[in-house]
Scaffold this active site. Structure first.
Site, PDB file in Angstrom:
ATOM      1  N   HIS A 140       0.816  -1.210   0.000  1.00 43.44           N
ATOM      2  CA  HIS A 140       0.000   0.000   0.000  1.00 43.44           C
ATOM      3  C   HIS A 140       0.852   1.264   0.000  1.00 43.44           C
ATOM      4  O   HIS A 140       0.436   2.286  -0.547  1.00 43.44           O
ATOM      5  CB  HIS A 140      -0.963  -0.018   1.185  1.00 43.44           C
ATOM      6  CG  HIS A 140      -2.149  -0.896   0.960  1.00 43.44           C
ATOM      7  ND1 HIS A 140      -3.448  -0.465   1.101  1.00 43.44           N
ATOM      8  CD2 HIS A 140      -2.238  -2.197   0.567  1.00 43.44           C
ATOM      9  CE1 HIS A 140      -4.279  -1.452   0.817  1.00 43.44           C
ATOM     10  NE2 HIS A 140      -3.561  -2.522   0.494  1.00 43.44           N
ATOM     11  N   ASP A 141       2.027   1.207   0.595  1.00 41.54           N
ATOM     12  CA  ASP A 141       2.918   2.362   0.520  1.00 41.54           C
ATOM     13  C   ASP A 141       3.397   2.566  -0.913  1.00 41.54           C
ATOM     14  O   ASP A 141       3.357   3.680  -1.446  1.00 41.54           O
ATOM     15  CB  ASP A 141       4.110   2.173   1.457  1.00 41.54           C
ATOM     16  CG  ASP A 141       5.042   3.379   1.453  1.00 41.54           C
ATOM     17  OD1 ASP A 141       4.544   4.510   1.625  1.00 41.54           O
ATOM     18  OD2 ASP A 141       6.257   3.194   1.273  1.00 41.54           O
ATOM     19  N   VAL A 192       0.868   3.959  -3.729  1.00 41.86           N
ATOM     20  CA  VAL A 192       0.412   5.352  -3.674  1.00 41.86           C
ATOM     21  C   VAL A 192       1.628   6.268  -3.798  1.00 41.86           C
ATOM     22  O   VAL A 192       2.370   6.483  -2.849  1.00 41.86           O
ATOM     23  CB  VAL A 192      -0.351   5.639  -2.368  1.00 41.86           C
ATOM     24  CG1 VAL A 192      -0.822   7.096  -2.342  1.00 41.86           C
ATOM     25  CG2 VAL A 192      -1.541   4.698  -2.229  1.00 41.86           C
ATOM     26  N   ASP A 236       3.297 -20.253   0.439  1.00 41.59           N
ATOM     27  CA  ASP A 236       3.409 -21.430  -0.417  1.00 41.59           C
ATOM     28  C   ASP A 236       2.545 -21.244  -1.657  1.00 41.59           C
ATOM     29  O   ASP A 236       2.183 -20.116  -1.998  1.00 41.59           O
ATOM     30  CB  ASP A 236       3.018 -22.696   0.361  1.00 41.59           C
ATOM     31  CG  ASP A 236       1.614 -22.609   0.971  1.00 41.59           C
ATOM     32  OD1 ASP A 236       0.818 -21.742   0.527  1.00 41.59           O
ATOM     33  OD2 ASP A 236       1.305 -23.400   1.877  1.00 41.59           O
TER      34      ASP A 236
END
Length: 339
Positions: free
Chosen positions: A78-79, A82, A267
């Site tokens: 999320h960093d 944006v 996995d």
């Protein structure tokens, strides 16, 4: 598949983390790189123990809280999505700023910002004003993958931190919705330089963690839900696990289902579920049916090494997206504030 108790998750994670440290393989180019001004040996002289400090800080935390790896991986995603990987997601509102990226509904459930801050504090004691918060996020996410059984990815470092945090509006426009389909997802990752294979691989991050019911319930409100690759029995399971309350209610936000049957282990189970139509989100189901993505889903389900290699390549591309280097950014002393 059924929801897992925290006790069961903790026991599985505690045993698995020790083994994963022994089994993880380092994947990635070890040579110098000029990609966006980053380097694989960036801290060789200024903070040679940076990776050791990050990993040791995380190992005990992951045993105590087996949900931490997925939270850190999501924090990094999320960093980076944006306005690039700049640690803006860690910043508290600056001056009179009222609504930041954290206020976006798409950032609901973002956690472990404080853990990144704690790691940064340890690094400041070892090598003050040398390691950026944005690099800490990337290293923490990288180790989250390795410590749950995935590949230990070699990542270039040297990012700088932003001086401000984007607005809620920017986050709303740049983060994908929970109803994203294959077209939206492929376009999103193509903009970050990923091939279709890498795009399918990076979706494999959903192999750990949980999905909140407010995102699951939005599928049932979708007019196109009937066209999704969804096992009817699994749909019944989701409806039982996520009762028919409003997707925006507190109950929907507090209830969740595991992402796959081994939700604390990195996995290929995610791809098995995608083929069978057992995906929590729309993209998780459609990725196993769309002719552009299904061949890679099947390949990853059958070949873990291929998945790990493609995921590693995609991870490096995402973590190098729109980075600030040199004088373009700063190194914050405290991650949630600008010096």
């Amino acid at each position: 598949m059924k929801p897992k108790s925290k006790v069961a998750e903790s026991t599985a994670a505690s045993c698995f983390l020790v083994m994963s440290l022994l089994c993880s393989c380092i994947i990635g180019d070890q040579m110098e790189t000029n990609n966006e001004g980053l380097s694989y040996s960036y801290y060789e002289k200024t903070c040679p123990k940076v990776e050791e400090i990050v990993r040791s800080s995380l190992s005990s935390m992951f045993i105590l809280d087996p949900t931490s790896p997925a939270a850190l991986l999501r924090l990094m995603f999320h960093d980076c999505q944006v306005q690039g990987c700049d640690a803006s997601i860690l910043l508290e509102p600056i001056r009179d700023q009222q609504f930041t990226e954290l206020d976006s509904a798409k950032n609901f459930g973002i956690r472990k910002r404080d853990l990144v801050g704690s790691i940064k504090t340890s690094l400041e004691l070892e090598c003050p004003k040398q390691v950026s918060c944005s690099d800490v996020i990337i290293l923490a996410a990288r180790d989250a993958v390795a410590l749950t059984g995935g590949p230990l990815i070699s990542v270039p470092l040297g990012r700088k931190d932003s001086l401000s945090t984007p607005s809620k509006h920017v986050a709303d426009s740049e983060l994908p919705p929970s109803t994203a389909d294959v077209d939206t997802t492929l376009s999103l990752f193509a903009n970050k330089g990923m091939t279709i294979e890498e795009s399918v691989a990076i979706m494999g991050a959903h192999t750990i963690g949980v999905t909140h019911c407010n995102n699951v319930l939005s599928r049932f409100d979708n007019a196109n839900a009937t066209s999704e690759n969804m096992d009817p029995r699994f749909q019944t399971f989701l409806r039982v696990a996520c009762p028919e309350f409003s997707p925006t209610s507190q109950a929907a936000e507090a209830t969740f289902v595991p992402n796959d049957q081994t939700s604390v282990i990195f996995d290929t189970a995610y791809y098995d579920d995608a083929i069978a139509g057992r995906g929590n989100l729309r993209i998780d189901s459609e990725i196993g049916a769309d002719p552009r993505t299904r061949p890679f889903v099947e390949a990853f389900a059958a070949d873990q090494d291929r998945f790990f290699n493609a995921f590693s390549s995609a991870f490096v591309k995402l973590s190098s997206y729109k980075v600030l280097t040199g004088n373009e950014g700063v190194i914050r002393s405290v991650c949630d504030k600008v010096d």
